[in-house]
Scaffold this motif. Structure first.
Motif, mmCIF file in Angstrom:
data_model
loop_
_atom_site.group_PDB
_atom_site.id
_atom_site.type_symbol
_atom_site.label_atom_id
_atom_site.label_comp_id
_atom_site.label_asym_id
_atom_site.label_seq_id
_atom_site.Cartn_x
_atom_site.Cartn_y
_atom_site.Cartn_z
ATOM 1 N N LYS A 75 0.848 -1.238 0.004
ATOM 2 C CA LYS A 75 -0.230 -0.198 -0.192
ATOM 3 C C LYS A 75 0.981 1.067 0.052
ATOM 4 N N GLY A 76 1.990 1.201 0.370
ATOM 5 C CA GLY A 76 2.834 2.336 0.911
ATOM 6 C C GLY A 76 3.121 3.415 -0.310
ATOM 7 N N GLY A 77 3.160 2.700 -1.596
ATOM 8 C CA GLY A 77 3.582 3.368 -2.743
ATOM 9 C C GLY A 77 2.418 4.402 -3.551
ATOM 10 N N PHE A 78 1.172 4.292 -2.688
ATOM 11 C CA PHE A 78 0.178 4.982 -3.265
ATOM 12 C C PHE A 78 0.225 6.495 -3.494
ATOM 13 N N MET A 79 0.981 7.145 -2.282
ATOM 14 C CA MET A 79 1.027 8.597 -2.212
ATOM 15 C C MET A 79 2.032 9.080 -3.261
ATOM 16 N N PHE A 80 3.168 8.370 -3.282
ATOM 17 C CA PHE A 80 4.217 8.731 -4.057
ATOM 18 C C PHE A 80 3.697 8.454 -5.699
ATOM 19 N N LEU A 81 3.411 7.563 -6.121
ATOM 20 C CA LEU A 81 2.593 7.216 -7.208
ATOM 21 C C LEU A 81 1.641 8.530 -7.721
ATOM 22 N N ALA A 82 0.890 8.912 -6.860
ATOM 23 C CA ALA A 82 -0.020 9.879 -7.201
ATOM 24 C C ALA A 82 0.523 11.082 -7.494
ATOM 25 N N ASP A 83 1.470 11.338 -6.785
ATOM 26 C CA ASP A 83 2.241 12.585 -6.924
ATOM 27 C C ASP A 83 3.217 12.637 -8.111
ATOM 28 N N LEU A 84 3.961 11.463 -8.342
ATOM 29 C CA LEU A 84 4.910 11.363 -9.327
ATOM 30 C C LEU A 84 4.019 11.406 -10.697
ATOM 31 N N VAL A 85 3.062 10.762 -10.981
ATOM 32 C CA VAL A 85 2.324 10.750 -12.123
ATOM 33 C C VAL A 85 2.070 12.177 -12.690
ATOM 34 N N ARG A 86 1.688 12.999 -11.697
ATOM 35 C CA ARG A 86 1.542 14.355 -12.094
ATOM 36 C C ARG A 86 2.611 15.319 -12.502
ATOM 37 N N GLU A 87 3.736 14.643 -12.200
ATOM 38 C CA GLU A 87 5.051 15.284 -12.667
ATOM 39 C C GLU A 87 5.585 14.708 -13.884
ATOM 40 N N ILE A 88 4.973 13.703 -14.377
ATOM 41 C CA ILE A 88 5.276 13.065 -15.664
ATOM 42 C C ILE A 88 4.504 13.776 -16.976
ATOM 43 N N THR A 89 5.163 14.061 -17.761
ATOM 44 C CA THR A 89 4.739 14.733 -18.991
ATOM 45 C C THR A 89 4.253 13.823 -20.165
ATOM 46 N N ILE A 90 4.635 12.605 -20.278
ATOM 47 C CA ILE A 90 4.294 11.755 -21.266
ATOM 48 C C ILE A 90 3.340 10.813 -20.836
ATOM 49 N N ASP A 91 2.673 10.235 -21.925
ATOM 50 C CA ASP A 91 1.557 9.233 -21.694
ATOM 51 C C ASP A 91 2.119 8.120 -20.859
ATOM 52 N N VAL A 92 1.180 7.715 -20.109
ATOM 53 C CA VAL A 92 1.803 6.436 -19.087
ATOM 54 C C VAL A 92 0.607 5.648 -18.739
ATOM 55 N N ASN A 93 0.720 4.406 -18.568
ATOM 56 C CA ASN A 93 -0.213 3.619 -17.827
ATOM 57 C C ASN A 93 -0.079 3.391 -16.561
ATOM 58 N N ILE A 94 -0.968 2.896 -15.836
ATOM 59 C CA ILE A 94 -0.804 2.942 -14.422
ATOM 60 C C ILE A 94 -1.340 1.754 -13.920
ATOM 61 N N ASP A 95 -0.870 0.966 -12.962
ATOM 62 C CA ASP A 95 -1.302 -0.163 -12.557
ATOM 63 C C ASP A 95 -0.612 -0.453 -11.020
ATOM 64 N N PHE A 96 -1.231 -1.448 -10.109
ATOM 65 C CA PHE A 96 -0.645 -1.358 -9.004
ATOM 66 C C PHE A 96 -0.488 -3.040 -8.861
ATOM 67 N N ILE A 97 0.239 -3.243 -7.801
ATOM 68 C CA ILE A 97 0.652 -4.566 -7.544
ATOM 69 C C ILE A 97 0.786 -4.629 -5.836
ATOM 70 N N SER A 98 0.119 -5.652 -4.894
ATOM 71 C CA SER A 98 0.083 -5.567 -3.669
ATOM 72 C C SER A 98 0.799 -6.958 -3.203
ATOM 73 N N CYS A 99 1.848 -6.517 -2.281
ATOM 74 C CA CYS A 99 2.345 -7.778 -1.750
ATOM 75 C C CYS A 99 2.920 -7.746 -0.393
ATOM 76 N N SER A 100 3.087 -8.890 0.276
ATOM 77 C CA SER A 100 3.340 -8.855 1.695
ATOM 78 C C SER A 100 4.500 -9.729 2.039
ATOM 79 N N SER A 101 5.464 -9.300 2.869
ATOM 80 C CA SER A 101 6.427 -10.434 3.279
ATOM 81 C C SER A 101 5.854 -11.101 4.430
ATOM 82 N N TYR A 102 6.035 -12.522 4.500
ATOM 83 C CA TYR A 102 5.848 -13.288 5.529
ATOM 84 C C TYR A 102 6.516 -12.977 6.773
#
Ligand code: 5GP
Ligand code: MG
Ligand code: MG
Length: 173
Positions: free
Chosen positions: A40-67
């Motif tokens: 979950k941790g990357g959600f805020m950085f990704l949201a801010d980062l994409v607004r600073e990217i000026t080329i077309d991008v696709n966005i997806d998410f992966i969720s994982c946990s360490s045992y």
């Protein structure tokens, strides 16, 4: 009881996010870029980062946990939510909140490489290189921080504090 002390301000975060966004826009010009946020941790950085990217991008998410213990990475990663896209031939950029031992991203990078994408690179807003257990190439390195447990800007302590706009060190009192 725990007390929070500011380590990185919103202004420092914003400046670094902008710089990374500009670099990524330049490096991936003319390429098909898929940004994969590590939940979950990357959600805020990704949201801010994409607004600073000026080329077309696709966005997806992966969720994982360490045992095992939640504050120590075991290196055994369980995928809780996989990406939705077919990534064959795509340039994948993994977007992470913080790299600590490097075990999680080493696992994720290998997983994506096996799926025959055009390239797999790593972008993180925070990095603790002094904690590394594996040799991992961080292509877009944000802010280097000391070996302290931090929260805020997506990062949690027992699922709390993810919403804080700054990065804090947790001090037990
Ligand atoms: P790694 O596999 O590189 O050791 O770390 C995996 C994940 O553990 C990081 O992406 C992050 O989500 C979490 N993590 C590592 N260090 C910290 C920390 O100081 N604070 C918090 N809240 N999470 C951390
Ligand atoms: Mg993470
Ligand atoms: Mg966590």
């Amino acid at each position: 009881m725990s007390k929070l002390k500011v380590l990185i301000t919103r202004e420092e975060l914003a400046a670094k996010v902008k710089e990374l966004g500009q670099r990524i826009s330049k490096d991936y010009e003319g390429k098909e870029l898929l940004l994969v946020g590590v939940l979950k941790g990357g959600f805020m950085f990704l949201a801010d980062l994409v607004r600073e990217i000026t080329i077309d991008v696709n966005i997806d998410f992966i969720s994982c946990s360490s045992y095992g213990n939640s504050t120590v990475s075991s290196g055994i990663v369980r995928i809780l939510k996989d990406i939705d896209y077919d990534i064959t031939g795509k340039h994948v950029l993994l977007v992470e909140d913080l790299i600590d031992t490097g075990l999680t991203l080493t696992y994720l990078k290998d997983l994506f490489m096996a799926k025959h994408c055009a390239s797999v690179k790593i972008c993180t807003i925070l990095d603790k290189p002094s904690r590394r257990k594996v040799d991992l190439q961080v292509d877009y390195q944000g802010i280097i921080i000391p070996d302290k447990f931090v929260v805020g800007y997506g990062l949690d302590y027992a699922e709390k504090y993810r919403n804080l706009p700054e990065v804090y060190v947790v001090e037990e009192i």
